[in-house]
Design an enzyme around this catalytic site. Structure first.
Site, PDB file in Angstrom:
ATOM      1  N   ASP A  41       0.866  -1.050  -0.056  1.00  0.00           N
ATOM      2  CA  ASP A  41      -0.061  -0.052   0.138  1.00  0.00           C
ATOM      3  C   ASP A  41       0.930   1.269   0.075  1.00  0.00           C
ATOM      4  O   ASP A  41       1.878   1.453   0.515  1.00  0.00           O
ATOM      5  CB  ASP A  41      -0.894  -0.006   1.200  1.00  0.00           C
ATOM      6  CG  ASP A  41      -1.710   1.080   1.408  1.00  0.00           C
ATOM      7  OD1 ASP A  41      -2.682   1.517   0.578  1.00  0.00           O
ATOM      8  OD2 ASP A  41      -1.494   2.043   2.427  1.00  0.00           O
TER       9      ASP A  41
ATOM     10  N   GLU B 105       1.208  -0.313  -4.937  1.00  0.00           N
ATOM     11  CA  GLU B 105       0.355   0.606  -5.398  1.00  0.00           C
ATOM     12  C   GLU B 105       1.053   2.020  -5.603  1.00  0.00           C
ATOM     13  O   GLU B 105       1.258   2.833  -4.379  1.00  0.00           O
ATOM     14  CB  GLU B 105      -0.679   0.880  -4.444  1.00  0.00           C
ATOM     15  CG  GLU B 105      -1.860   1.901  -4.610  1.00  0.00           C
ATOM     16  CD  GLU B 105      -2.380   2.547  -3.398  1.00  0.00           C
ATOM     17  OE1 GLU B 105      -3.522   2.742  -3.406  1.00  0.00           O
ATOM     18  OE2 GLU B 105      -1.714   2.518  -2.500  1.00  0.00           O
TER      19      GLU B 105
END
Length: 460
Positions: free
Chosen positions: A240, A264
């Site tokens: 993330d 990400e």
């Protein structure tokens, strides 16, 4: 005779009785039957990631109450049968908001729903036992399980006087697992430096340059990475907000434990995404493709698909997607966007709500089959204008390739295009066209597509 052999003998007797009218009967050896019936699939039998499609097995604000792990467990068999090869779970550890949190405000990396802290014992998704049962069920159905790793920031710490800020900060972490306790020295600013690449939402920002933090995240034998891999049995990682720390951090994690890894890196510039994947030595979500598809399908101009994307630069490191838990900008022609990613290069990801609730599941299953059985080789663009897009996957030794025809106009379209096949009958594998034309000796053929739809052509 053991109870096990008695069961096998009964099974064979029933099989012979039911098959008595057949002229020929093939009887497997008892050992083979015993293995087939009694032994579950193991991790050695997992589908290789990339041979199918990834399922994002959640959406933002899934139902609270600790039921989500069981919900997903009941779907993994059907997903595997449809052609999914991996499921991506939301962050699994206890976060500041306890049973209400989606997990992106992590507090105790080792609390999977077994400690009473942050206002609850279970996480929003369920208990540790239920998570383990889900992972086991996924593995029994040949699916890899990808963990969502949130290591940029933490939340839920107690207040302490911070000598680096000369004020109180919420940077004292004493989780009930008694693993990876943290203080002001482990966050920014500290005695090493004031900051790294970025902070998120005002949360306490972990300092990955501190050896203590590195030890607990991926180096120690019971580090977060190794505990998730060896004890919880995760197979891969979705990192993330990787803009918040340097690429080498995710790379070192991956190198410590292995497994499929994707970051990400939220940026629509394909060159930037390629830089990050080269530095991190792993995949990234293809946000460049996402934004080009938004412009093409939401903006009604398929010329946008001619733009630069990560999959065009390095398909082996591109995870393509139409939407996820943070984005849902493509509201029209969304199924056509899935037709694009499921016929093109890259590793496509499905979004739970699209698959289970919003779109035609039969159509998506058809596209998954097409991806898994026909889509291979590099891509040649055959025709593009505002309303029409035609591309050819050129195939390889194991898959024959395909031609995809996308149309966002309100009328039928037909085009002469060049295939890779001479004097060969082809068909539309979506069932949207009943044509079964034969390619000419020079490999040219006319194909068609209905209004606001797509067709996918290959050898009959």
């Amino acid at each position: 005779m053991t109870n096990l052999n008695v069961k096998v003998a009964v099974f064979l007797l029933a099989f012979l009785t039911l098959s008595c009218e057949r002229e020929e009967i093939e009887i497997e050896k008892p050992a083979a039957v015993e293995k087939m019936v009694l032994e579950p699939l193991n991790k050695a039998a997992l589908k290789p990631i990339g041979t199918g499609v990834m399922m994002q097995a959640f959406y933002w604000d899934v139902p609270s109450g600790g039921t989500w792990w069981n919900t997903i467990k009941n779907k993994v068999s059907a997903w595997s049968n449809a052609g999914v090869d991996a499921i991506w779970l939301p962050p699994v550890s206890k976060a500041q908001n306890g049973k209400f949190s989606m997990g992106y405000d992590p507090f105790d990396y080792y609390d999977f729903g077994q400690y009473n802290q942050m206002g609850s014992t279970e996480t929003r998704f369920g208990s540790k036992t239920e998570l383990e049962q889900l992972i086991n069920s996924a593995h029994a159905n040949q699916l890899s399980v990808i963990a969502d790793i949130v290591i940029n920031h933490n939340s839920g710490g107690d207040s302490e006087f911070n000598i680096f800020k000369n004020s109180n900060t919420y940077t004292k972490y004493t989780p009930k697992s008694n693993l990876f306790n943290r203080t002001q020295y482990d966050f920014h600013p500290n005695d090493y430096h004031n900051n790294d690449s970025g902070v998120f939402g005002g949360f306490a920002d972990l300092c990955h340059h501190k050896s203590y933090v590195q030890d607990w995240l991926w180096k120690k034998s019971n580090s977060v990475a190794k505990y998730y891999k060896n004890t919880m049995k995760f197979d891969g990682w979705r990192f993330d907000y990787v803009k918040g720390f340097e690429p080498w951090i995710a790379r070192d994690w991956k190198n410590a434990v292995g497994g499929f890894s994707v970051g990400e890196y939220w940026d629509g510039n394909a060159a930037t995404l390629q830089w990050w994947t080269d530095q991190a030595q792993m995949s990234a979500f293809d946000f460049a493709c996402y934004y080009k598809m938004r412009d093409a399908f939401q903006g009604n101009n398929l010329n946008a698909l001619q733009g630069d994307m990560l999959w065009k630069r390095n398909a082996s490191r591109a995870v393509t997607f139409v939407t996820n838990h943070d984005t849902d900008e493509i509201q029209i022609n969304k199924l056509l966007a899935y037709a694009y990613i499921l016929t093109h290069e890259g590793y496509p990801a499905l979004f739970y709500k699209d698959y289970e609730d919003w779109l035609d599941k039969n159509a998506l299953n058809n596209l998954i089959w097409i991806h898994n059985n026909l889509a291979a080789g590099n891509t040649s663009n055959l025709y593009t204008d505002t309303d029409e897009y035609i591309a050819r996957r050129n195939g390889n030794a194991s898959k024959i390739g395909l031609i995809v025809y996308i149309n966002i106009s309100n009328s039928y379209k037909e085009r002469w295009i060049q295939t890779n096949w001479s004097n060969t009958r082809i068909k539309d594998y979506t069932g949207r066209s009943s044509w079964e034309p034969v390619t000419q000796g020079d490999k040219w053929v006319k194909i068609q597509v209905p209004p606001n739809s797509y067709t996918v052509w290959s050898i009959k």
